[in-house]
Motif scaffolding. Structure first.
Motif, PDB file in Angstrom:
ATOM      1  N   GLN A  67     -25.983  13.482 -27.963  1.00 48.28           N
ATOM      2  CA  GLN A  67     -27.245  14.465 -27.667  1.00 48.28           C
ATOM      3  C   GLN A  67     -27.700  13.644 -26.173  1.00 48.28           C
ATOM      4  O   GLN A  67     -27.859  12.662 -26.069  1.00 48.28           O
ATOM      5  CB  GLN A  67     -28.188  14.396 -28.439  1.00 48.28           C
ATOM      6  CG  GLN A  67     -27.796  14.948 -29.745  1.00 48.28           C
ATOM      7  CD  GLN A  67     -28.547  14.347 -30.984  1.00 48.28           C
ATOM      8  OE1 GLN A  67     -29.833  14.648 -30.919  1.00 48.28           O
ATOM      9  NE2 GLN A  67     -27.835  13.635 -31.744  1.00 48.28           N
ATOM     10  N   GLY A  69     -31.088  14.293 -23.931  1.00 52.37           N
ATOM     11  CA  GLY A  69     -32.407  14.942 -23.694  1.00 52.37           C
ATOM     12  C   GLY A  69     -32.643  15.499 -22.325  1.00 52.37           C
ATOM     13  O   GLY A  69     -33.465  16.290 -22.143  1.00 52.37           O
ATOM     14  N   LEU A  72     -30.851  19.716 -21.696  1.00 49.40           N
ATOM     15  CA  LEU A  72     -30.996  20.582 -22.705  1.00 49.40           C
ATOM     16  C   LEU A  72     -30.739  22.361 -22.192  1.00 49.40           C
ATOM     17  O   LEU A  72     -31.211  22.633 -21.087  1.00 49.40           O
ATOM     18  CB  LEU A  72     -32.287  20.668 -23.505  1.00 49.40           C
ATOM     19  CG  LEU A  72     -32.976  19.356 -23.960  1.00 49.40           C
ATOM     20  CD1 LEU A  72     -34.418  19.486 -24.621  1.00 49.40           C
ATOM     21  CD2 LEU A  72     -31.890  18.992 -24.956  1.00 49.40           C
ATOM     22  N   GLU A  86     -29.119  23.295 -27.419  1.00 47.08           N
ATOM     23  CA  GLU A  86     -30.614  22.640 -27.615  1.00 47.08           C
ATOM     24  C   GLU A  86     -30.676  21.270 -27.796  1.00 47.08           C
ATOM     25  O   GLU A  86     -31.789  20.651 -27.549  1.00 47.08           O
ATOM     26  CB  GLU A  86     -31.219  23.479 -28.590  1.00 47.08           C
ATOM     27  CG  GLU A  86     -30.991  23.069 -30.126  1.00 47.08           C
ATOM     28  CD  GLU A  86     -29.830  23.535 -30.556  1.00 47.08           C
ATOM     29  OE1 GLU A  86     -29.015  24.377 -29.653  1.00 47.08           O
ATOM     30  OE2 GLU A  86     -29.488  23.713 -31.567  1.00 47.08           O
TER      31      GLU A  86
ATOM     32  N   GLN C 362     -37.853  14.130 -26.261  1.00 48.88           N
ATOM     33  CA  GLN C 362     -37.338  15.188 -25.528  1.00 48.88           C
ATOM     34  C   GLN C 362     -36.527  16.119 -26.372  1.00 48.88           C
ATOM     35  O   GLN C 362     -36.424  17.308 -26.007  1.00 48.88           O
ATOM     36  CB  GLN C 362     -36.133  14.449 -24.734  1.00 48.88           C
ATOM     37  CG  GLN C 362     -36.751  13.961 -23.227  1.00 48.88           C
ATOM     38  CD  GLN C 362     -35.390  13.599 -22.562  1.00 48.88           C
ATOM     39  OE1 GLN C 362     -34.713  12.607 -23.407  1.00 48.88           O
ATOM     40  NE2 GLN C 362     -35.415  13.764 -21.560  1.00 48.88           N
ATOM     41  N   ILE C 363     -35.921  15.924 -27.246  1.00 51.24           N
ATOM     42  CA  ILE C 363     -34.719  16.892 -27.726  1.00 51.24           C
ATOM     43  C   ILE C 363     -35.179  17.209 -29.010  1.00 51.24           C
ATOM     44  O   ILE C 363     -35.330  18.662 -29.171  1.00 51.24           O
ATOM     45  CB  ILE C 363     -33.314  16.053 -28.367  1.00 51.24           C
ATOM     46  CG1 ILE C 363     -32.733  15.406 -27.000  1.00 51.24           C
ATOM     47  CG2 ILE C 363     -32.551  17.014 -29.131  1.00 51.24           C
ATOM     48  CD1 ILE C 363     -31.686  14.664 -27.611  1.00 51.24           C
ATOM     49  N   GLN C 420     -31.168  16.748 -41.279  1.00 50.79           N
ATOM     50  CA  GLN C 420     -30.628  15.807 -39.975  1.00 50.79           C
ATOM     51  C   GLN C 420     -31.084  16.524 -38.709  1.00 50.79           C
ATOM     52  O   GLN C 420     -30.772  15.918 -37.762  1.00 50.79           O
ATOM     53  CB  GLN C 420     -29.098  15.527 -40.233  1.00 50.79           C
ATOM     54  CG  GLN C 420     -28.272  16.807 -40.522  1.00 50.79           C
ATOM     55  CD  GLN C 420     -28.205  17.304 -41.762  1.00 50.79           C
ATOM     56  OE1 GLN C 420     -29.004  17.626 -42.394  1.00 50.79           O
ATOM     57  NE2 GLN C 420     -26.906  17.387 -41.890  1.00 50.79           N
ATOM     58  N   LEU C 421     -31.409  17.809 -38.839  1.00 52.02           N
ATOM     59  CA  LEU C 421     -31.832  18.382 -37.570  1.00 52.02           C
ATOM     60  C   LEU C 421     -33.129  18.180 -37.171  1.00 52.02           C
ATOM     61  O   LEU C 421     -33.625  18.402 -36.036  1.00 52.02           O
ATOM     62  CB  LEU C 421     -31.313  19.982 -37.443  1.00 52.02           C
ATOM     63  CG  LEU C 421     -29.799  20.365 -37.966  1.00 52.02           C
ATOM     64  CD1 LEU C 421     -29.722  21.695 -37.971  1.00 52.02           C
ATOM     65  CD2 LEU C 421     -29.152  19.779 -36.445  1.00 52.02           C
ATOM     66  N   LEU C 426     -30.998  12.645 -35.846  1.00 50.85           N
ATOM     67  CA  LEU C 426     -29.650  12.453 -34.828  1.00 50.85           C
ATOM     68  C   LEU C 426     -30.125  11.255 -33.786  1.00 50.85           C
ATOM     69  O   LEU C 426     -29.243  10.553 -33.481  1.00 50.85           O
ATOM     70  CB  LEU C 426     -29.238  13.915 -34.183  1.00 50.85           C
ATOM     71  CG  LEU C 426     -28.710  14.559 -35.569  1.00 50.85           C
ATOM     72  CD1 LEU C 426     -28.312  15.906 -34.810  1.00 50.85           C
ATOM     73  CD2 LEU C 426     -27.523  14.029 -36.319  1.00 50.85           C
ATOM     74  N   GLN C 427     -31.253  11.484 -33.079  1.00 48.52           N
ATOM     75  CA  GLN C 427     -31.653  10.681 -32.238  1.00 48.52           C
ATOM     76  C   GLN C 427     -31.783   8.982 -32.581  1.00 48.52           C
ATOM     77  O   GLN C 427     -31.406   8.229 -32.165  1.00 48.52           O
ATOM     78  CB  GLN C 427     -32.860  11.249 -31.462  1.00 48.52           C
ATOM     79  CG  GLN C 427     -32.697  12.386 -30.712  1.00 48.52           C
ATOM     80  CD  GLN C 427     -32.824  13.668 -31.533  1.00 48.52           C
ATOM     81  OE1 GLN C 427     -33.889  13.680 -32.082  1.00 48.52           O
ATOM     82  NE2 GLN C 427     -32.070  14.478 -31.577  1.00 48.52           N
ATOM     83  N   GLN C 430     -28.465   7.544 -32.849  1.00 48.53           N
ATOM     84  CA  GLN C 430     -27.825   7.587 -31.659  1.00 48.53           C
ATOM     85  C   GLN C 430     -28.626   5.946 -31.218  1.00 48.53           C
ATOM     86  O   GLN C 430     -27.830   5.011 -30.525  1.00 48.53           O
ATOM     87  CB  GLN C 430     -28.046   8.545 -30.742  1.00 48.53           C
ATOM     88  CG  GLN C 430     -26.662   8.566 -29.842  1.00 48.53           C
ATOM     89  CD  GLN C 430     -26.939   9.868 -29.000  1.00 48.53           C
ATOM     90  OE1 GLN C 430     -26.535  10.982 -29.562  1.00 48.53           O
ATOM     91  NE2 GLN C 430     -27.320   9.917 -27.732  1.00 48.53           N
TER      92      GLN C 430
END
Lengths: 303, 315, 572
Positions: A67, A69, A72, A86, C362-363, C420-421, C426-427, C430
């Motif tokens: 991922q 950020g 996106l 996303e 961010q995500i 997990q979403l 997930l971040q 990572q």
């Protein structure tokens, strides 16, 4: 069974049926020659998709689960040929790795399911009697459940995951194909050369494998190719409902699920890519299945 | 003829018994911690929850006795209570059946109305561009999953027209027009996407029949194309088509599960999904049984229909 | 211990059901004094909407939204109408908030049941405690509270209460019920110090605590502290419909589809409720499009947005909608303090320093998030300054790991379906890699997770989840971190922390209370007992014609479910 004393048939008895033949090559040549739709619309896309799956690490511009950020929902660009989703993950990468998942689930579930169905059908058809009766009643029971409901139930009991999805679909595929194969075995059973083999003293298993199986093979191939398409769509449906492969695994089904359609308007490339890949693959397997059916036995059209 | 009918009935009965075995057995062999999980979520509560759940699922008795009890219970219409909220499962199914049946029948209608004539047309114009176009269309419908088409349609409709399918179920008895309106969209999508198989099958069936001698004879006799196609060819291709409609129905039943979820229709399929998500095994058992019964009945009916359509079938 | 408590916890599902999940922006609450743990005496007048667009309301980075909430208070209330709302968090299984009701059960029951006192926390105002069944109250000393019930309070005219008067005896019985020592009575520990409840006359109740207990009023204003008729205490939870003294009567339902409440004509506040009907719909939580689409199509009166882009889309499509948002529910990474490797504080700290909150914001939150603390961000006075919060430091994390004797670490995060979403899992995975920490995510079915991870079993190393924010910090922290807490799913057993939490309960002085809770917050942070992950927020909207009320993620989450009697609808 009594010797057939009917008048000679128009075709001579063909003992070549029991000898092994270069099946794949023969079929391939016939495909190219007689079935353009099946070749160009079926086999070629499938091979390409397999290639994509195998070469996924090289095709992908970024790891499928990475991922980022900063990027996106980006439209397709040189850096990301199919855009990003996303979570900033590369869509092309996810589609390519998703091919691995879908193809693997398709092949494995059909391989196992139809494989076992073949065994059931052959045993059932050739043994006859009580064995046949009981096996066919079991198959009846399995066939009494609507396809998706049965698979849903098994997936529910087993839980999500790739292995369980394969099992669920395989169990469903035990039923229908075994019926067809049994029918085929029954029709082959009546042939004279089987009788001849028995008279000569061939053992039962040897008859099954050396004589009956080659003739049933055509049917199996067609059934398999048609059902791979079914397996792939079913896996997508299960993932869509949250029962198939859990996230974040890239798989086409979850890439077109409800959570992803939220981005349909502002990032249509996600669904277009995954949905397109899914459609092409299913289309191709259907076309191939049709073509194989036309080649291998026009009488099999009833399938 | 009666022998055939009786034979089929007995066969159907055996199948039903077999399905009850399978359905009961599936729950019977649940792993231990599954029972634990149910016990923790059930409203029974308390330290005896585990035992209570075991008792409710019949797991504290030997298999055959438990099976017998369950069958007896089901035969009297008591489909058990939900382990999650204690509600009567039969009630849910009763409320949900009309919805699912309506969706199923309407989808069948659209599927047949679309699939069969197109298949016939495709066969009659074999290998022409019409055939290729229609075959491609049918394959495309087969290849793109129905649920994807449905979700895309809804999202686009919402974006463009601010339209959303109704969020409450409108009973037919209350408002037939709006009820039909509510079901039309899911039925069309489900019907069309399932029609592809029907289309192709009709085509091949027609093609087979078309090549038969009696069709050539009819042509030679100078009968009109229409007469040849419909009176002779079509009627005879009906046999395999009728059998496929039986299979087609099973496919549609499976489709209702997803479509009820997407379109917010409170049918049996949606109920099944929620039972699956909460692992409410009595509910799962009951619905599985009902579905199987429906399929057995549909198959039985189509088999018996054969005797009507095809005078050659007399066992 | 806490298994049923966590039934309520599926924030993501809840939000998804509403059409919101992981996005939004933060509007820090305006208002000078956070009166969150000041007990009040007398009947404070509700202070609503103090001031319009405050200068210190940050603006969403991409969307310029000004909450239009002043519109809500304008106009003259009209009688009538049916309110369409979406149930978040799943399907109600039962409706007893004291014994055990998940979010959806509480949303439905909230309209039927009353509190003794209720809280109100408008987005543009301060928290106040209002009368509900108790018309007034006073606290002669730190261990005694006297409540004066409304003389016209009565139960709804349905079985089993049949419209009888609601008296002090009912309240006494209710207290006894709350204090029943059952493990799944999550409120139990909040009132275990109540040692005597007297019905001194038909409308007066005296509550006595064994220790000076400051958070009493706030905990009574909690959304879960409902008054339930004694006829229902022993019954089968699954079969009982919610019956109470609230503004709405539970009418009918189709399980998993809709729950309908109708107006209570005997409600003790004259002229209310305004609505004739309250109609709750269940939406498929895995489809976040549904609620925004229904909102656009004017099928529901309250909704929200799952993503920033959906929010933008909704704003354009329904221009006069009322929008509001603030940081709500906490998103911690919960560590099991009683199993390896987290018994070693250094390992916990290593994980804390290794996590990078920036990509989560961010995500997962699409930019609308904020670094979080141990307590909800609306407890402004209690927040620690940034200088006292840990900043990401990968080297430090690695050093801590080596000090604990590890060069790298393998962890398993058990999460529920879809989990997990959310929450930034997930971040986190990572960012932990950079410190040599390998996080494997194991997905389980919701019920599995609840039993094995959050239940007494506590069979997990770490997990992510959402946690409600409550009106009182006592409930927030004591229940979660005290070794005897009913929500101690992190299996914390720290006598120092226990004492800090116990002591803080007795502090009535506001300044001292702030100091005490800040110290607790710092302690938890320094010892990495809990790792907060960034908070997101959820833009919620109501249709332009919804007046007098706003569905808001206020403190105590769902606090506004206590005030459904004020909703009225303009004709549209």
């Amino acid at each position: 069974m009594a010797l057939d004393t009917a008048p000679l048939q128009s075709e001579p008895l063909d003992f070549r049926q029991s000898a092994p033949r270069p099946f794949l090559l023969r079929v391939l040549l016939q495909l190219v020659r007689d079935q353009p739709l099946g070749f160009w619309g079926g086999l070629i896309p499938i091979l390409l998709m397999i290639l994509v799956a195998v070469l996924a690490p090289f095709i992908a511009q970024a790891p499928p689960n990475q991922q980022n950020g900063d990027i996106l929902l980006q439209a397709p660009s040189l850096a990301h040929l199919l855009g990003t989703d996303e979570n900033g993950r590369d869509v092309l990468s996810r589609v390519a790795y998703g091919a691995r998942v879908s193809l693997w689930v398709g092949f494995a579930s059909v391989g196992i399911g139809v494989g076992i169905a073949t065994a059931i059908g052959m045993i059932s058809g050739s043994a006859g009697g009580w064995v046949d009766l009981i096996l066919q009643r079991v198959v009846d029971v399995l066939m009494a459940f609507p396809s998706f409901v049965l698979i849903l139930l098994i997936a529910a009991v087993l839980g999500p995951g790739e292995r369980n999805t394969i099992i669920a679909i395989a169990v469903f595929l035990l039923a229908g194909p075994s019926r067809v194969i049994r029918g085929q075995v029954l029709s082959v059973k009546g042939n004279m050369y089987i009788e001849a083999a028995r008279v000569v003293g061939c053992s039962y298993p040897r008859i099954l494998i050396a004589h009956i199986l080659p003739n049933v093979f055509d049917v199996i191939v067609v059934i398999m190719s048609i059902n791979i398409a079914f397996a792939i769509i079913t896996e997508a449906a299960l993932s869509f409902l949250g029962l198939g492969i859990p996230p974040p695994s890239p798989d086409w089904g979850s890439m077109v699920s409800g959570t992803e359609t939220a981005y349909l308007i502002q990032a249509p490339w996600i669904i277009a890519a995954a949905g397109g890949a899914l459609a092409i693959t299913v289309y191709a397997f259907n076309m191939l299945g049709d073509a194989l059916r036309d080649i291998l036995d026009p009488r099999l059209r009833q399938l | 003829m009666t022998n055939y009918v009786i034979g089929r009935l007995i066969s159907a009965l055996i199948t039903v018994i077999g399905t009850t075995f399978l359905v009961y057995g599936a729950v019977r062999f649940l792993p231990g911690n599954a029972v634990e999980i149910i016990a923790s979520t059930s409203t029974v509560g308390g330290p005896n929850a585990y035992k209570q759940v075991e008792h409710e699922l019949g797991l504290d008795k030997p298999f055959l006795i438990g099976y017998g009890d369950w069958v007896k219970q089901v035969a009297t219409g008591n489909l058990g209570k939900s382990l999650i909220n204690g509600q009567s499962i039969a009630r849910y199914i009763k409320e949900g059946l009309p919805v699912s049946v309506e969706l199923g029948l309407m989808s069948l209608f659209f599927g047949v109305v679309f699939g069969v004539p197109v298949g016939v047309l495709s066969a009659v114009r074999q290998d022409s561009w019409v055939d290729f176009a229609l075959r491609s269309l049918s394959i495309t419908l087969l290849a793109v999953p129905g649920f994807l088409i449905a979700t895309v349609v809804i999202v686009v409709a919402s974006k463009v027209w601010n339209w959303n399918p109704p969020i409450t179920y409108i009973k037919f008895s209350n408002d037939p027009v709006h009820n039909l309106g509510q079901f039309v969209l899911p039925a069309i999508i489900l019907g069309f996407s399932s029609a592809a198989a029907l289309m192709r099958f009709t085509r091949t069936s027609m093609l087979d029949v078309y090549r038969q001698d009696y069709v050539r004879t009819a042509r030679a006799k100078g009968l009109s194309q229409r007469s040849v196609v419909w009176t002779h060819a079509f009627r005879n291709s009906l046999i395999p088509i009728v059998s496929v409609i039986g299979v087609f129905m099973a496919y549609i039943i499976g489709g209702t599960v997803i479509f009820e979820q997407i379109f917010q229709l409170p049918g049996v399929g949606r109920f099944l999904l929620s039972e699956v998500n909460t692992r409410d095994y009595p509910g799962i058992q009951a619905i599985a049984l009902i579905f199987a019964l429906v399929v057995v009945v549909v198959n039985l009916v189509t088999d018996l229909l054969y005797t009507v359509i095809d005078p050659r079938v007399r066992y | 211990m806490a298994e049923n408590y966590w039934k309520r916890l599926n924030r993501r599902r809840f939000l998804a059901g509403l059409g919101t999940s992981a996005a939004g922006a933060a509007v820090l609450l305006s208002g000078a004094c956070g009166s969150s743990s000041k007990p009040s005496s007398g009947t404070p007048a509700p202070t609503s909407g103090s001031g319009g667009a405050k200068a210190n309301i940050p603006v969403l980075p991409e969307i310029s939204l000004v909450p239009n909430l002043k519109n809500i208070e304008s106009g003259t209330p009209k009688q009538g109408g049916s309110f369409q709302a979406v149930l978040g968090g799943g399907i109600p299984d039962q409706y007893d908030p004291i014994r055990d009701a998940g979010y959806p059960g509480l949303e439905v029951a909230g309209g039927c049941l009353s509190n003794l006192i209720r809280g109100h926390y408008p987005i543009l105002g301060d928290l106040t405690i209002e009368p509900d069944l108790a018309a007034s109250w006073e606290q002669p000393d730190h261990q005694t509270t006297v409540f004066h019930l409304r003389p016209n309070a009565k139960w709804q005219n349905v079985s089993p209460v049949n419209g009888r008067a609601l008296t002090a005896d009912d309240i006494k019985l209710n207290f006894d019920y709350i204090r029943t020592a059952q493990p799944d009575f999550v409120l139990g520990p909040m009132f275990s110090m109540v040692d005597r409840v007297d019905a001194t006359d038909a409308h007066t109740v005296t509550v006595h605590t064994s220790i000076p207990y400051a958070p009493l009023l706030l905990n009574l204003a909690d959304i879960w502290a409902k008054v339930i008729p004694h006829e229902q205490y022993a019954g089968d939870l699954a079969k009982q419909k919610p019956v109470g003294s609230g503004p709405f009567i539970f009418d009918h339902f189709t399980n998993g589809v809709e729950y309908v409440l109708r107006r209570n004509p005997d409600y003790y506040i004259q002229g209310r409720p305004y609505l004739d009907e309250l109609h709750w719909h269940v939406f498929d939580p895995s489809n976040p499009n549904l609620a925004p689409a229904a909102f656009k199509a004017k099928q529901i009166d309250t909704g929200g947005a799952a993503t920033v882009s959906l929010a933008k889309d909704l704003i354009n499509a329904v221009p006069n909608a009322n929008w509001g948002w603030r940081y709500g529910v906490l998103n911690p990474m919960m560590l099991n303090n009683s199993v390896a490797p987290f018994t070693d504080e250094r390992v916990r700290q290593a994980v804390m320093y290794a996590i990078d909150p920036h990509p989560i914001i961010q995500i997962t939150w699409q930019g609308f998030g904020r670094q979080a603390q141990q307590i909800p961000l609306w407890y402004k006075e209690y927040l620690l300054p940034d200088s006292e919060l840990p900043q990401r430091d990968v080297k430090k994390a690695k050093d801590l790991l080596s000090a604990a004797g590890m060069s790298n670490l393998d962890l398993t995060d058990k999460t529920f379906q879809g989990g997990q979403l959310a929450f930034g899992t997930l971040q986190v995975q990572q960012s932990l890699k950079d410190a040599g920490i390998n996080l494997t995510i194991q997905q389980q079915q919701w019920a599995d997770w609840r039993v094995n991870v959050y239940g007494i079993k506590g069979d997990f190393q770490c997990t992510m989840g959402g946690e409600f924010d409550f009106l009182s910090l006592d409930r927030q922290l004591w229940n979660s971190y005290n070794s005897k807490g009913a929500a101690n799913n992190r299996h914390v057993n720290d006598p120092v922390l226990d004492k800090m939490l116990d002591d803080a309960r007795g502090i009535f002085d506001h300044t001292q209370s702030v100091t005490a809770y800040k110290a607790i917050s710092k302690y938890i942070t320094d010892h990495a007992i809990n790792i907060p992950l960034p908070n997101g927020t959820t833009p919620i909207a109501t249709q332009p014609w919804v007046k007098g009320w706003f569905f808001d993620w206020s403190a105590g989450a769902l606090l506004e479910m206590n005030r459904l009697d004020s909703v009225w609808l303009e004709s549209h």
